[in-house]
Design a protein around this motif. Structure first.
Motif, PDB file in Angstrom:
ATOM      1  N   CYS A 114       0.938  -1.062  -0.051  1.00  0.00           N
ATOM      2  CA  CYS A 114       0.116   0.027  -0.146  1.00  0.00           C
ATOM      3  C   CYS A 114       0.932   1.311   0.066  1.00  0.00           C
ATOM      4  O   CYS A 114       1.913   1.263   0.742  1.00  0.00           O
ATOM      5  CB  CYS A 114      -0.889   0.122   1.127  1.00  0.00           C
ATOM      6  SG  CYS A 114      -1.799  -1.422   1.508  1.00  0.00           S
ATOM      7  N   GLY A 115       0.554   2.226  -1.012  1.00  0.00           N
ATOM      8  CA  GLY A 115       1.252   3.429  -1.040  1.00  0.00           C
ATOM      9  C   GLY A 115       0.682   4.235   0.292  1.00  0.00           C
ATOM     10  O   GLY A 115      -0.515   4.340   0.590  1.00  0.00           O
ATOM     11  N   LEU A 116       1.738   4.884   0.857  1.00  0.00           N
ATOM     12  CA  LEU A 116       1.416   5.766   2.088  1.00  0.00           C
ATOM     13  C   LEU A 116       1.441   7.343   1.713  1.00  0.00           C
ATOM     14  O   LEU A 116       1.301   8.240   2.562  1.00  0.00           O
ATOM     15  CB  LEU A 116       2.375   5.530   3.330  1.00  0.00           C
ATOM     16  CG  LEU A 116       2.185   4.263   3.676  1.00  0.00           C
ATOM     17  CD1 LEU A 116       3.461   4.003   4.993  1.00  0.00           C
ATOM     18  CD2 LEU A 116       0.826   3.754   4.259  1.00  0.00           C
ATOM     19  N   ASN A 117       1.743   7.660   0.407  1.00  0.00           N
ATOM     20  CA  ASN A 117       1.549   8.953  -0.131  1.00  0.00           C
ATOM     21  C   ASN A 117       1.107   8.861  -1.689  1.00  0.00           C
ATOM     22  O   ASN A 117       1.275   7.780  -1.986  1.00  0.00           O
ATOM     23  CB  ASN A 117       2.946   9.871   0.152  1.00  0.00           C
ATOM     24  CG  ASN A 117       4.073   9.584  -0.534  1.00  0.00           C
ATOM     25  OD1 ASN A 117       4.175   8.161  -1.377  1.00  0.00           O
ATOM     26  ND2 ASN A 117       5.270   9.831   0.032  1.00  0.00           N
ATOM     27  N   ASP A 118       1.097  10.180  -2.056  1.00  0.00           N
ATOM     28  CA  ASP A 118       0.660  10.023  -3.734  1.00  0.00           C
ATOM     29  C   ASP A 118       1.931   9.703  -4.602  1.00  0.00           C
ATOM     30  O   ASP A 118       1.684   9.294  -5.708  1.00  0.00           O
ATOM     31  CB  ASP A 118       0.374  11.571  -4.071  1.00  0.00           C
ATOM     32  CG  ASP A 118      -0.981  12.044  -3.231  1.00  0.00           C
ATOM     33  OD1 ASP A 118      -1.643  11.004  -2.870  1.00  0.00           O
ATOM     34  OD2 ASP A 118      -1.070  13.139  -3.060  1.00  0.00           O
ATOM     35  N   ALA A 119       3.236   9.736  -4.107  1.00  0.00           N
ATOM     36  CA  ALA A 119       4.146   9.300  -4.970  1.00  0.00           C
ATOM     37  C   ALA A 119       4.184   7.769  -5.125  1.00  0.00           C
ATOM     38  O   ALA A 119       4.973   7.237  -6.019  1.00  0.00           O
ATOM     39  CB  ALA A 119       5.302   9.729  -4.353  1.00  0.00           C
TER      40      ALA A 119
END
Length: 133
Positions: A114-119
């Motif tokens: 899971c990505g924890l930021n938009d990048a």
């Protein structure tokens, strides 16, 4: 090692050296891992070289919890340099999953990233096989 056409998005077109340092502390209930790595991309395509960073750093921390003799729950959190020159936000991720020891020398694993930021990519399903020689 270059293996495909970098203009089609398959690698850098040149040998890209790197190093990964891993420290592990094992205990009765599982293990803790700390990883720090660096890769130097040597792009043979000038267009790719102008939009993509050459120096990529990676850092992460992971834990394993022994659920039974052959099943481990795992979690990993990390950050990596954003490959695009135009982006200042570096991808941060969290991975959770399970590892099943099929034999002394073979593991099967399944996880969710899971990505924890938009990048970072929002979600990805991961599967793997580990063989020890």
């Amino acid at each position: 090692m270059p293996s495909r056409d970098e203009k089609q998005g398959f690698g850098s077109g040149a040998i890209s050296p790197g190093v990964m340092l891993i420290a592990t502390k094992e205990g009765d209930f599982g293990a803790l891992h700390c990883n720090v790595g660096y890769t130097r991309y040597n792009y043979s395509d000038d267009d790719a070289d102008t939009v993509t960073r050459d120096d990529i750093w990676h850092a992460s921390a992971a834990t394993e919890i022994n659920m039974s003799d052959n099943i481990r729950a795992v979690a990993n959190i990390g950050i990596e340099t954003n490959e695009e020159h135009s982006e200042d936000t570096h991808p941060v991720f969290l991975i959770g999953g399970m590892i099943r020891g099929v034999s002394d020398n073979l593991d099967l694993d399944l996880g969710l990233k899971c990505g924890l930021n938009d990048a970072e990519t929002d979600t990805a399903l991961l599967a793997g096989v580990s063989a020890r020689f």
